[in-house]
Design a protein around this motif. Structure first.
Motif, PDB file in Angstrom:
ATOM      1  N   VAL A 164      68.482 -87.716  38.516  1.00 35.65           N
ATOM      2  CA  VAL A 164      68.218 -86.438  39.172  1.00 35.65           C
ATOM      3  C   VAL A 164      66.895 -86.515  39.934  1.00 35.65           C
ATOM      4  N   LYS A 165      66.951 -86.087  41.165  1.00 42.09           N
ATOM      5  CA  LYS A 165      65.750 -85.965  41.986  1.00 42.09           C
ATOM      6  C   LYS A 165      65.302 -84.506  41.887  1.00 42.09           C
ATOM      7  N   VAL A 166      64.116 -84.304  41.319  1.00 40.51           N
ATOM      8  CA  VAL A 166      63.623 -82.958  41.042  1.00 40.51           C
ATOM      9  C   VAL A 166      62.261 -82.773  41.708  1.00 40.51           C
ATOM     10  N   ALA A 167      62.073 -81.600  42.301  1.00 38.36           N
ATOM     11  CA  ALA A 167      60.750 -81.269  42.819  1.00 38.36           C
ATOM     12  C   ALA A 167      59.770 -81.301  41.645  1.00 38.36           C
ATOM     13  N   PRO A 168      58.630 -81.965  41.804  1.00 39.63           N
ATOM     14  CA  PRO A 168      57.710 -82.172  40.674  1.00 39.63           C
ATOM     15  C   PRO A 168      57.351 -80.908  39.899  1.00 39.63           C
ATOM     16  N   GLU A 169      57.186 -79.807  40.587  1.00 43.91           N
ATOM     17  CA  GLU A 169      56.784 -78.571  39.903  1.00 43.91           C
ATOM     18  C   GLU A 169      57.892 -77.986  39.030  1.00 43.91           C
ATOM     19  N   TYR A 170      59.117 -78.496  39.152  1.00 47.25           N
ATOM     20  CA  TYR A 170      60.250 -78.012  38.359  1.00 47.25           C
ATOM     21  C   TYR A 170      60.696 -79.004  37.277  1.00 47.25           C
ATOM     22  N   LEU A 171      60.031 -80.144  37.212  1.00 48.89           N
ATOM     23  CA  LEU A 171      60.495 -81.215  36.323  1.00 48.89           C
ATOM     24  C   LEU A 171      60.645 -80.756  34.868  1.00 48.89           C
TER      25      LEU A 171
ATOM     26  N   GLU B 237      64.094 -79.285  30.311  1.00 46.42           N
ATOM     27  CA  GLU B 237      64.409 -78.371  29.200  1.00 46.42           C
ATOM     28  C   GLU B 237      65.839 -77.858  29.293  1.00 46.42           C
ATOM     29  N   LYS B 238      66.288 -77.540  30.501  1.00 44.64           N
ATOM     30  CA  LYS B 238      67.663 -77.071  30.697  1.00 44.64           C
ATOM     31  C   LYS B 238      68.654 -78.159  30.303  1.00 44.64           C
ATOM     32  N   ILE B 239      68.381 -79.389  30.739  1.00 45.65           N
ATOM     33  CA  ILE B 239      69.254 -80.513  30.413  1.00 45.65           C
ATOM     34  C   ILE B 239      69.346 -80.681  28.894  1.00 45.65           C
ATOM     35  N   ASN B 240      68.228 -80.545  28.213  1.00 44.22           N
ATOM     36  CA  ASN B 240      68.193 -80.736  26.761  1.00 44.22           C
ATOM     37  C   ASN B 240      68.984 -79.678  25.990  1.00 44.22           C
ATOM     38  N   GLU B 241      69.379 -78.602  26.637  1.00 42.40           N
ATOM     39  CA  GLU B 241      70.155 -77.556  25.967  1.00 42.40           C
ATOM     40  C   GLU B 241      71.599 -77.968  25.689  1.00 42.40           C
ATOM     41  N   TYR B 242      72.088 -78.959  26.392  1.00 44.27           N
ATOM     42  CA  TYR B 242      73.484 -79.377  26.238  1.00 44.27           C
ATOM     43  C   TYR B 242      73.630 -80.378  25.094  1.00 44.27           C
TER      44      TYR B 242
ATOM     45  N   LYS C 103      82.120 -82.160  34.800  1.00 43.06           N
ATOM     46  CA  LYS C 103      81.841 -81.561  36.105  1.00 43.06           C
ATOM     47  C   LYS C 103      81.140 -80.218  35.970  1.00 43.06           C
ATOM     48  N   LYS C 104      81.526 -79.431  34.977  1.00 47.20           N
ATOM     49  CA  LYS C 104      80.905 -78.120  34.766  1.00 47.20           C
ATOM     50  C   LYS C 104      79.417 -78.275  34.436  1.00 47.20           C
ATOM     51  N   ILE C 105      79.105 -79.169  33.498  1.00 51.55           N
ATOM     52  CA  ILE C 105      77.713 -79.402  33.102  1.00 51.55           C
ATOM     53  C   ILE C 105      76.901 -79.913  34.291  1.00 51.55           C
ATOM     54  N   LEU C 106      77.442 -80.889  34.999  1.00 52.34           N
ATOM     55  CA  LEU C 106      76.711 -81.451  36.136  1.00 52.34           C
ATOM     56  C   LEU C 106      76.509 -80.402  37.228  1.00 52.34           C
ATOM     57  N   GLY C 107      77.493 -79.542  37.435  1.00 50.04           N
ATOM     58  CA  GLY C 107      77.350 -78.470  38.413  1.00 50.04           C
ATOM     59  C   GLY C 107      76.261 -77.483  38.026  1.00 50.04           C
ATOM     60  N   GLU C 108      76.206 -77.148  36.747  1.00 51.61           N
ATOM     61  CA  GLU C 108      75.170 -76.227  36.266  1.00 51.61           C
ATOM     62  C   GLU C 108      73.782 -76.833  36.428  1.00 51.61           C
ATOM     63  N   ILE C 109      73.667 -78.107  36.137  1.00 54.95           N
ATOM     64  CA  ILE C 109      72.365 -78.774  36.291  1.00 54.95           C
ATOM     65  C   ILE C 109      71.998 -78.879  37.768  1.00 54.95           C
ATOM     66  N   GLN C 110      72.965 -79.237  38.600  1.00 46.69           N
ATOM     67  CA  GLN C 110      72.735 -79.363  40.040  1.00 46.69           C
ATOM     68  C   GLN C 110      72.242 -78.053  40.647  1.00 46.69           C
ATOM     69  N   SER C 111      72.688 -76.924  40.084  1.00 44.38           N
ATOM     70  CA  SER C 111      72.320 -75.619  40.645  1.00 44.38           C
ATOM     71  C   SER C 111      70.965 -75.104  40.148  1.00 44.38           C
ATOM     72  N   GLN C 112      70.295 -75.856  39.295  1.00 49.25           N
ATOM     73  CA  GLN C 112      68.990 -75.432  38.791  1.00 49.25           C
ATOM     74  C   GLN C 112      67.945 -75.452  39.901  1.00 49.25           C
ATOM     75  N   PRO C 113      67.050 -74.472  39.905  1.00 51.19           N
ATOM     76  CA  PRO C 113      65.956 -74.483  40.889  1.00 51.19           C
ATOM     77  C   PRO C 113      65.164 -75.788  40.770  1.00 51.19           C
ATOM     78  N   GLY C 114      64.866 -76.387  41.902  1.00 57.38           N
ATOM     79  CA  GLY C 114      64.071 -77.605  41.924  1.00 57.38           C
ATOM     80  C   GLY C 114      64.888 -78.879  41.953  1.00 57.38           C
ATOM     81  N   VAL C 115      66.191 -78.810  41.658  1.00 56.68           N
ATOM     82  CA  VAL C 115      67.030 -80.013  41.714  1.00 56.68           C
ATOM     83  C   VAL C 115      67.373 -80.272  43.175  1.00 56.68           C
ATOM     84  N   LEU C 116      66.904 -81.405  43.683  1.00 52.89           N
ATOM     85  CA  LEU C 116      67.082 -81.744  45.094  1.00 52.89           C
ATOM     86  C   LEU C 116      68.359 -82.538  45.325  1.00 52.89           C
ATOM     87  N   SER C 117      68.662 -83.450  44.415  1.00 43.99           N
ATOM     88  CA  SER C 117      69.903 -84.213  44.490  1.00 43.99           C
ATOM     89  C   SER C 117      70.158 -84.877  43.147  1.00 43.99           C
TER      90      SER C 117
END
Length: 155
Positions: free
Chosen positions: A77-84, A89-94, A122-136
């Motif tokens: 996951v490519k994440v904007a540094p301020e959202y890392l 934490e969101k990823i760790n919820e699964y 696909k559902k989990i990856l979609g939820e993670i992809q939609s998190q603020p700060g996730v660039l790709s």
């Protein structure tokens, strides 16, 4: 709380045994204690201390996930540094996430995901992809499994 402590010869013997010598019995720690020539309570106490100090992350069995109907994927996951931290934490919820770690580079957050069906993955990856700060995100779905037996000889 974690603190630094130097490993004793007993600690090294215990950790070496823990990496692959746990017997499948009703009292595995008693069996380990017997192999090490000490009381079970000494093994249990020391394991708690080693875990608290960060030498042990988890004690558990390894299963063949494919045989149980599960498949895994490695995700970068490519994440904007301020959202890392927030994204991690969101990823760790699964509960299906088995590892989540930070690395250097553009894709600075990597995790492994094991699910029992494609829709759930696909559902989990979609939820993670939609998190603020996730660039790709790169879903590196496993096509072939390579298993290695990694053990650290602490002697």
């Amino acid at each position: 709380m974690r603190w630094f402590m130097e490993l004793t010869a007993f600690d090294k013997d215990l950790l070496n045994l823990l990496q692959g010598g746990i017997q499948f019995t009703a009292k595995p720690y008693e069996a380990m204690a017997s192999q090490l020539g000490v009381a079970e309570e000494i093994v249990l106490t020391r394991l708690r201390e080693l875990k608290a100090a960060g030498y042990i992350r988890k004690i558990g069995a390894f299963f063949n996930s494919d045989q149980l109907g599960y498949s895994g994927t490695l995700v970068a996951v490519k994440v904007a540094p301020e959202y890392l931290a927030e994204v991690a934490e969101k990823i760790n919820e699964y509960p299906e996430i088995t590892h989540n770690y930070q690395r250097r580079g553009d894709y600075g957050l990597w995790f492994t995901l094991i699910t029992n069906n494609t829709d759930r993955r696909k559902k989990i990856l979609g939820e993670i992809q939609s998190q603020p700060g996730v660039l790709s995100m790169m879903d590196l779905y496993s096509q072939k499994k390579y298993k290695i037996d990694v053990r650290f000889n602490l002697k």
